[in-house]
Design an enzyme around this catalytic site. Structure first.
Site, short mmCIF file in Angstrom:
data_model
loop_
_atom_site.label_atom_id
_atom_site.label_comp_id
_atom_site.label_asym_id
_atom_site.label_seq_id
_atom_site.Cartn_x
_atom_site.Cartn_y
_atom_site.Cartn_z
N GLY A 1 2.46 2.31 10.84
CA GLY A 1 3.43 3.39 10.68
C GLY A 1 4.13 3.79 11.97
N GLU B 1 -6.75 4.89 7.89
CA GLU B 1 -6.53 6.32 7.63
C GLU B 1 -7.78 6.95 7.03
OE1 GLU B 1 -2.91 5.76 5.43
OE2 GLU B 1 -1.92 5.17 7.30
N GLY C 1 2.75 -1.07 4.34
CA GLY C 1 2.80 0.36 4.02
C GLY C 1 4.23 0.81 3.80
N GLY C 2 4.82 1.38 4.83
CA GLY C 2 6.15 1.98 4.73
C GLY C 2 7.19 1.11 4.04
N GLU D 1 -5.46 -4.77 10.67
CA GLU D 1 -4.41 -3.78 10.90
C GLU D 1 -4.69 -3.03 12.20
OE1 GLU D 1 -2.44 -2.61 6.94
OE2 GLU D 1 -4.19 -1.35 7.16
N SER E 1 3.37 -2.12 10.40
CA SER E 1 4.82 -2.21 10.60
C SER E 1 5.41 -3.58 10.23
CB SER E 1 5.20 -1.82 12.03
OG SER E 1 4.81 -0.49 12.29
N HIS F 1 -9.45 1.54 4.81
CA HIS F 1 -8.18 1.65 5.53
C HIS F 1 -8.38 2.57 6.74
CE1 HIS F 1 -4.09 2.77 6.50
NE2 HIS F 1 -3.73 1.63 5.92
N ASN G 1 0.88 -1.18 0.00
CA ASN G 1 0.00 0.00 0.00
C ASN G 1 0.91 1.23 0.00
OD1 ASN G 1 -1.79 2.06 0.54
ND2 ASN G 1 -2.28 1.37 2.62
N TRP G 2 1.04 1.83 -1.18
CA TRP G 2 2.01 2.93 -1.31
C TRP G 2 1.46 4.24 -0.73
CZ3 TRP G 2 4.18 2.31 -7.02
CH2 TRP G 2 4.76 1.03 -7.14
N LYS G 3 0.19 4.25 -0.37
CA LYS G 3 -0.45 5.44 0.19
C LYS G 3 -0.19 6.66 -0.72
CE LYS G 3 -0.20 3.34 4.71
NZ LYS G 3 -0.07 3.46 6.14
P1 PGA Z 1 2.78 0.33 7.72
O1 PGA Z 1 1.32 0.56 7.11
O2 PGA Z 1 3.32 -0.94 7.14
O3 PGA Z 1 3.58 1.54 7.31
O4 PGA Z 1 2.62 0.24 9.21
C1 PGA Z 1 0.45 -0.50 6.88
C2 PGA Z 1 -0.84 0.01 6.28
O5 PGA Z 1 -1.27 1.10 6.66
O6 PGA Z 1 -1.45 -0.64 5.40
#
Ligand code: PGA
Length: 262
Positions: A184, A108, A245-246, A178, A224, A106, A20-22
């Site tokens: 993050g 967010e 994500g990251g 999640e 993470s 998600h 997930n490149w956001k």
């Molecule tokens: P993260 O994000 O790996 O940076 O914790 C995961 C996500 O939000 O899908």
């Protein structure tokens, strides 16, 4: 001790790892990353691999991965098919770029766009109507975990965000557990916390749908995930992949997560 390799011998479900490149990567940066991933991950057959770039990079990325084992995902979509919804993107528009998956709900978006379980369920139905596979995200906050409400929250989200799906649609839906406090933050759920949440989610699925569906649905862990913890997480009996994500933003870290998971 967990079995070493192959770690998924006893799982019927194929692992699915999605990046997930956001809101990261220009088209040029996206192409750079995806060309590298295509090269690096070409031999991988054991895992379904998905990249979810921002909308603006879908077109170019789709051309690069056409003849590869990488599949394309979007990070969100509208519950509507077309019309006066400024700034929204419809399923049919994603399909133009061979998008196969779409992340829905998600944390967010639940937090910043105030997306509700009801809205997410409508989006999931719209995704299925367009033959897109939704990756529906759920997870508790730190306050919810610390007050002992994790299971209650997860059950409400599972019931609400999947409301109205048929059993056939549910089998084609991916869930992503999640924990919000792990996204993050560098804090990963322990393997025990992840396994216990996944097993609970599967139990809820069996109640809402049936045992067969519950056994077939793939549940990703997210929060993470990195190369160093991927193997241990993926070796849990109810963890069927990762939403990253990251660590999905760099060739080396994402490739190592995938390689450490098989
Ligand atoms: P993260 O994000 O790996 O940076 O914790 C995961 C996500 O939000 O899908």
């Amino acid at each position: 001790m967990q079995e070493e390799s192959p770690i998924h011998m006893n799982k019927d479900r194929k692992l699915i790892i999605a990046g997930n490149w956001k809101m990261n990567k220009t088209v040029a940066e996206a192409l750079d990353l995806v060309n590298g991933l295509k090269r690096e991950l070409a031999p991988i057959k054991e895992v379904d691999l998905v990249v979810c770039p921002p909308f603006t990079a879908l077109s170019e990325v789709s051309k690069v991965i056409l003849d590869s084992n990488l599949r394309l995902g979007a990070q969100n979509m509208s519950e509507h098919n077309f019309g006066a919804f400024t700034g929204e993107i419809a399923a049919a528009m994603l399909k133009e770029f061979s998008v196969r998956f779409v992340i829905l709900g998600h944390s967010e978006r639940r937090q910043y766009q105030k997306e509700s379980d009801e809205l997410i369920a409508r989006k999931a139905l719209a995704a299925h109507a367009a033959a897109l596979k939704p990756i529906v995200c759920i997870g508790e906050t730190l306050a919810e975990r610390e007050s002992g409400r994790t299971e209650k929250v997860l059950e409400t989200q599972v019931r609400g965000s999947l409301a109205g799906l048929s059993t056939a649609q549910m089998e084609e839906t991916i869930l992503a557990y999640e924990p919000v406090w792990a996204i993050g933050t560098g804090k990963t759920a322990t393997t025990e916390q992840a396994q216990s949440a996944h097993a609970f989610i599967r139990k809820v699925l069996a109640t809402i749908f049936n045992e067969t569906v519950a056994k077939r649905v793939r549940i990703q862990y997210g929060g993470s995930v990195k190369a160093a913890n991927a193997r241990e997480l993926m070796s849990q009996p109810d963890v069927d992949g990762a939403l990253v994500g990251g660590a999905s933003l760099e060739l080396r870290s994402f490739s190592d997560i995938v390689k450490n998971s098989i």
